[in-house]
Design an enzyme around this catalytic site. Structure first.
Site, PDB file in Angstrom:
ATOM      1  N   GLY A 166      -3.980  11.255  -2.243  1.00 27.79           N
ATOM      2  CA  GLY A 166      -4.647  12.390  -1.596  1.00 27.79           C
ATOM      3  C   GLY A 166      -4.078  13.749  -1.935  1.00 27.79           C
ATOM      4  N   GLY A 181       1.429   8.754   0.915  1.00 21.41           N
ATOM      5  CA  GLY A 181       2.208   9.666   1.749  1.00 21.41           C
ATOM      6  C   GLY A 181       3.337  10.350   1.008  1.00 21.41           C
ATOM      7  N   LYS A 211       0.869  -1.174   0.000  1.00 19.24           N
ATOM      8  CA  LYS A 211       0.000   0.000   0.000  1.00 19.24           C
ATOM      9  C   LYS A 211       0.911   1.231   0.000  1.00 19.24           C
ATOM     10  CE  LYS A 211      -2.344   3.582   1.634  1.00 19.24           C
ATOM     11  NZ  LYS A 211      -1.853   4.787   2.359  1.00 19.24           N
ATOM     12  N   ASP A 254      -6.097   2.248   2.454  1.00 22.30           N
ATOM     13  CA  ASP A 254      -5.692   1.268   3.462  1.00 22.30           C
ATOM     14  C   ASP A 254      -6.711   0.124   3.531  1.00 22.30           C
ATOM     15  OD1 ASP A 254      -3.232   2.333   4.704  1.00 22.30           O
ATOM     16  OD2 ASP A 254      -4.511   4.014   5.259  1.00 22.30           O
ATOM     17  N   LYS A 289      -5.498   3.019  10.246  1.00 27.69           N
ATOM     18  CA  LYS A 289      -4.482   2.262   9.503  1.00 27.69           C
ATOM     19  C   LYS A 289      -4.213   0.923  10.171  1.00 27.69           C
ATOM     20  CE  LYS A 289      -1.238   4.601   7.642  1.00 27.69           C
ATOM     21  NZ  LYS A 289      -1.497   4.349   6.202  1.00 27.69           N
TER      22      LYS A 289
END
Length: 285
Positions: free
Chosen positions: A66, A33, A30, A183, A242
């Protein structure tokens, strides 16, 4: 630091037991970030994934996006809104989510993997009804709850030697698309595939007893202890959902889940191919 030929050989010898352990097994990564934003880190992560694929480990990449979504929303004058960590998604925002995740982000990752010598094909959760979903909460708009995972498209690509790169947009039986938490999607995809491991890349070192002190990293946690760590406030804030997803992956049959710092170059290789690892490992029990 330049390694001698002898040192290079020793590195490969030390990695051999771990390569053998994971050979032909499925690993779900995954990805999100800061590791997605910094180009050097992005190239390091994709390079790691290509390397694992070339040595016979079957890697599935599940990504978010994001910051890129927020950037495009800003350009059209729309302010992002979140509730309990989930993006409030009206139809206009859903259109942006689909455009950014399934288009720009997904195809850029596929292109980067291929430029580094790998073979990749991009998918969304709408392809082959890979991620079936229904509306989670009308107040959140088009945010989806996963109702099923169709692993056939993923397994077909793995069997053909490709790295599936999956953006987390799902759909229902009527064709309505939904924004799916990455997630959550990664955990359920890993479980449905019977993956050996799920690797969740974050912007922290892992689970810390003192969130301000990286030296307090907890290297191993049993799933049964996670709830207590939440009560104690050790797992807090954005780390709670998470870790809940990590525990769900274990419940669905994944053998191990790793929460690692995606800001460290080659964090995936350090976690998979060394004894010490780099982040927090969650296991059943």
């Amino acid at each position: 630091m330049e390694l001698s030929n002898q040192q290079r050989a020793e590195v490969l010898v030390h990695a051999l037991p771990y390569i053998r352990k994971y050979y032909n097994k499925i690993i779900v990564v995954k990805y999100g970030g800061n590791a997605m934003i910094n180009q050097d880190l992005k190239e390091a992560v994709m390079g790691d994934i290509v390397l694992l694929s070339l040595i016979g480990i079957r890697v599935v990449l599940v990504h978010g996006g994001g910051p890129e979504i927020n950037e495009v929303l800003g350009k059209i004058g729309k302010k992002p809104e979140f509730r309990n960590g989930l993006r409030v998604t009206d139809q206009e925002t859903m259109d942006v989510v689909q455009m950014v995740l399934a288009g720009k982000v997904n195809k850029n990752l596929v292109s980067l993997i291929q430029s580094l010598g790998g073979k990749a094909i991009g998918l969304t959760g709408t392809d082959g009804h890979l991620i079936a979903a229904v509306q989670k909460d009308p107040e959140l708009g088009y945010v989806g709850d996963i109702t099923g995972i169709n692993t056939a498209p993923i397994l077909d690509l793995l069997a053909a030697g490709y790295i599936p790169v999956i953006s987390t947009v799902g759909c229902d039986d009527r064709g309505q698309t939904y924004n799916i938490n990455a997630d959550t999607a990664a955990a359920q995809i890993a479980g449905a595939l019977g993956a050996e491991s799920l690797i969740s890349m974050t912007d922290v070192a892992g689970i810390l007893r003192d969130r301000n002190d990286p030296s307090t990293l907890i290297s191993k946690i049993y799933a049964s202890d996670a709830r207590q760590l939440m009560k104690e406030g050790i797992i807090a804030g954005g780390m709670i959902p998470k870790i809940e997803c990590c525990v769900e992956a274990l419940r669905r049959g994944v053998q191990k889940v790793f929460v690692i710092d995606g800001r460290i170059p080659h964090a995936i290789l350090i976690e998979i191919l060394t004894e010490e690892g780099i982040g927090t490992m969650l296991v059943r029990g």
